[in-house]
Write an enzyme that holds these catalytic residues in place. Structure first.
Site, short mmCIF file in Angstrom:
data_model
loop_
_atom_site.label_atom_id
_atom_site.label_comp_id
_atom_site.label_asym_id
_atom_site.label_seq_id
_atom_site.Cartn_x
_atom_site.Cartn_y
_atom_site.Cartn_z
N ASN A 1 2.26 38.55 43.41
CA ASN A 1 2.78 39.06 42.40
C ASN A 1 3.45 38.12 41.61
OD1 ASN A 1 4.79 40.45 40.95
ND2 ASN A 1 5.10 41.91 42.47
N CYS B 1 8.86 42.33 35.39
CA CYS B 1 7.39 42.51 35.59
C CYS B 1 6.74 43.41 34.45
CB CYS B 1 7.12 43.18 36.96
SG CYS B 1 7.82 42.34 38.49
N HIS C 1 0.02 45.72 36.33
CA HIS C 1 1.07 44.78 36.94
C HIS C 1 0.37 44.62 38.30
CE1 HIS C 1 3.86 42.32 38.72
NE2 HIS C 1 4.44 43.49 39.07
O1 UT7 Z 1 6.78 43.48 40.76
C1 UT7 Z 1 7.87 44.31 40.73
C2 UT7 Z 1 7.98 45.57 41.28
N1 UT7 Z 1 7.90 45.58 42.56
C3 UT7 Z 1 6.97 46.31 43.24
O2 UT7 Z 1 6.31 47.04 42.82
C4 UT7 Z 1 6.68 46.21 44.97
C5 UT7 Z 1 6.99 47.64 45.29
N2 UT7 Z 1 6.90 47.60 46.89
C6 UT7 Z 1 5.99 47.22 47.77
O3 UT7 Z 1 5.01 46.58 47.26
C7 UT7 Z 1 6.03 47.56 49.18
O4 UT7 Z 1 7.24 48.09 49.56
C8 UT7 Z 1 6.31 46.19 50.23
C9 UT7 Z 1 4.85 45.50 50.12
C10 UT7 Z 1 7.29 45.14 49.55
C11 UT7 Z 1 6.61 46.64 51.40
O5 UT7 Z 1 5.66 47.50 51.82
P1 UT7 Z 1 5.93 48.71 52.76
O6 UT7 Z 1 4.88 49.55 53.15
O7 UT7 Z 1 7.02 49.62 51.79
O8 UT7 Z 1 6.72 48.31 53.98
P2 UT7 Z 1 8.19 48.97 54.49
O9 UT7 Z 1 9.52 48.39 53.85
O10 UT7 Z 1 8.44 50.47 54.39
O11 UT7 Z 1 8.19 48.49 56.12
C12 UT7 Z 1 7.11 49.22 56.92
C13 UT7 Z 1 7.35 48.42 58.29
C14 UT7 Z 1 8.96 48.47 58.85
O12 UT7 Z 1 8.59 48.48 59.96
P3 UT7 Z 1 8.80 50.12 61.01
O13 UT7 Z 1 10.41 50.47 60.56
O14 UT7 Z 1 7.79 50.77 60.44
O15 UT7 Z 1 8.95 49.61 62.36
C15 UT7 Z 1 9.31 47.11 58.57
O16 UT7 Z 1 10.27 46.67 59.29
O17 UT7 Z 1 7.09 47.16 58.21
C16 UT7 Z 1 8.28 46.38 58.55
N3 UT7 Z 1 8.06 45.21 57.71
C17 UT7 Z 1 7.48 44.11 58.00
N4 UT7 Z 1 6.53 43.80 59.01
C18 UT7 Z 1 5.91 42.57 58.80
C19 UT7 Z 1 8.75 45.11 56.55
N5 UT7 Z 1 8.36 43.68 56.03
C20 UT7 Z 1 7.47 43.32 56.84
C21 UT7 Z 1 6.97 41.93 57.00
N6 UT7 Z 1 6.15 41.67 57.96
N7 UT7 Z 1 7.12 41.20 55.83
#
Ligand code: UT7
Length: 334
Positions: A290, A123, A259
């Site tokens: 993205n 990226c 980005h």
């Molecule tokens: O482009 C290259 C570089 N990439 C990036 O910069 C990406 C950086 N990361 C992100 O943008 C974020 O971490 C994501 C958008 C990928 C994920 O968001 P998050 O807020 O970090 O989610 P998380 O992994 O901390 O999960 C939060 C909660 C969890 O549930 P509990 O444990 O709080 O009950 C996950 O199980 O959301 C749950 N979860 C989902 N729920 C619905 C994780 N993925 C999903 C999903 N749909 N797809």
């Protein structure tokens, strides 16, 4: 004593002369995504900002999308294809190590004699390529560089992986970098954190692909939280250093084009930089997803088309991603 040899002589400065982009026409909504993962439109909007994204058709790929964006960039720059002597393609989703996507694009665009290579910096690839293009023009190894960021991430994403299926998408953006009489691309601030190599990779998670001729190939896997934390904490420092090296302050910006990884990362950077409210910020992720190396030129082109940013204004760019690697510079908007 051996005979002296000549050193290359380049242009005093380099600039972005023209920009173009290509968005596949196939729109994929959050509801479509939720057919294969346990998620919701609300969660995806809230956690990433994405409402819909574009996925390429089977006959569209890094090469066809990159060449389409390049044709528009050429028109914008007011030069013809035969004036391109170097092609750099930033991508992590061209399916072959060799020949490069750049060589294929050179052939497709009728400039088979151009120097051609791909850059693998995920990226951050567009910002990496921009730094290289400026050095080539100033160093005398290139006259006009065609720099493309192009990705077909839909083909490398496991549609059943809840941590990646909703975020990645397809598209291409291109610029022409050529000579300039005045500074128009600031010194790059770039680097990485190889200790976080495993945060995003294409080796841990293999997917079967039934209908496109491959038996199996690797899918992207990502520790989203780890990348998120790194981006928010480190990219603010990188952006500040980039502004310092450009010799301007945040209030002298006419655009902030990070980005398009996640709208919440963008929000955090705005707060950390104390970015004045009058500076337009790229939010292309909302309808584009993205698109890795393509996201910065796609976002810049959209902002220009929408009349949100002025030609000749200062735009702060920052790319970051798998490696982990990053690159940032301030550019004059073409
Ligand atoms: O482009 C290259 C570089 N990439 C990036 O910069 C990406 C950086 N990361 C992100 O943008 C974020 O971490 C994501 C958008 C990928 C994920 O968001 P998050 O807020 O970090 O989610 P998380 O992994 O901390 O999960 C939060 C909660 C969890 O549930 P509990 O444990 O709080 O009950 C996950 O199980 O959301 C749950 N979860 C989902 N729920 C619905 C994780 N993925 C999903 C999903 N749909 N797809």
């Amino acid at each position: 004593m051996s005979a002296p040899i000549k050193a290359p002589v380049g242009a005093p400065f380099a600039r972005i002369m023209g920009i173009g982009s290509y968005r596949p026409s196939r729109v994929i909504t959050n509801e479509d995504i939720c057919q294969t993962i346990d998620s919701s439109d609300e969660w995806i909007r809230e956690r990433s900002g994405i409402i819909e994204r574009r996925w390429a058709e089977p006959d569209e790929n890094v090469v066809t999308m990159g060449a389409a964006a390049a044709q528009k960039a050429l028109a914008g720059a007011g030069i013809t294809a035969d004036q391109i002597d170097t092609i750099i393609v930033a991508t992590c989703t061209h399916p072959y190590q060799t020949p490069s996507a750049a060589s294929e694009i050179a052939d497709l665009m009728g400039v088979p004699t151009a120097a051609a290579m791909d850059v693998s910096a995920a990226c951050a690839g567009f910002a990496y390529g921009l730094a290289m293009a400026q050095d080539m023009v100033r160093g005398g190894s290139a006259g006009h560089v065609l720099l493309i960021g192009a990705e077909k991430l839909s083909e490398w994403t496991d549609k059943h992986d809840r941590s990646t299926a909703f975020i990645f998408a397809d598209g291409a953006g291109a610029v022409i970098v050529g000579p300039s009489d005045s500074p128009a691309i600031s010194p790059v601030v770039w680097g990485g954190d190889g200790a976080q190599l495993q945060a995003i990779n294409m080796t841990q998670n293999w997917i079967e692909f039934r209908d496109n001729g491959y038996d199996a190939f690797p899918a992207i896997s990502m520790n989203g939280q780890q990348v998120f934390r790194w981006a928010v904490s480190e990219m603010a420092r990188v952006c500040r250093e980039s502004l310092d090296r450009a010799g301007i302050t945040a209030d002298q910006l006419d655009a902030f084009i990070p980005h398009q990884a996640n709208n919440r990362i963008t929000d955090a950077l705005i707060r950390a930089l104390d970015l004045p409210a009058h500076v337009p910020v790229a939010r292309d992720i909302i309808t584009t997803g993205n698109t890795s190396a393509a996201s910065i030129p796609l976002a810049m082109d959209r902002m220009l088309e929408a009349g949100q940013i002025p030609h000749g204004g200062n735009a702060l760019l920052v790319g970051f991603g798998a490696g982990l690697v990053f690159a940032s510079q301030v550019v004059k908007i073409p």
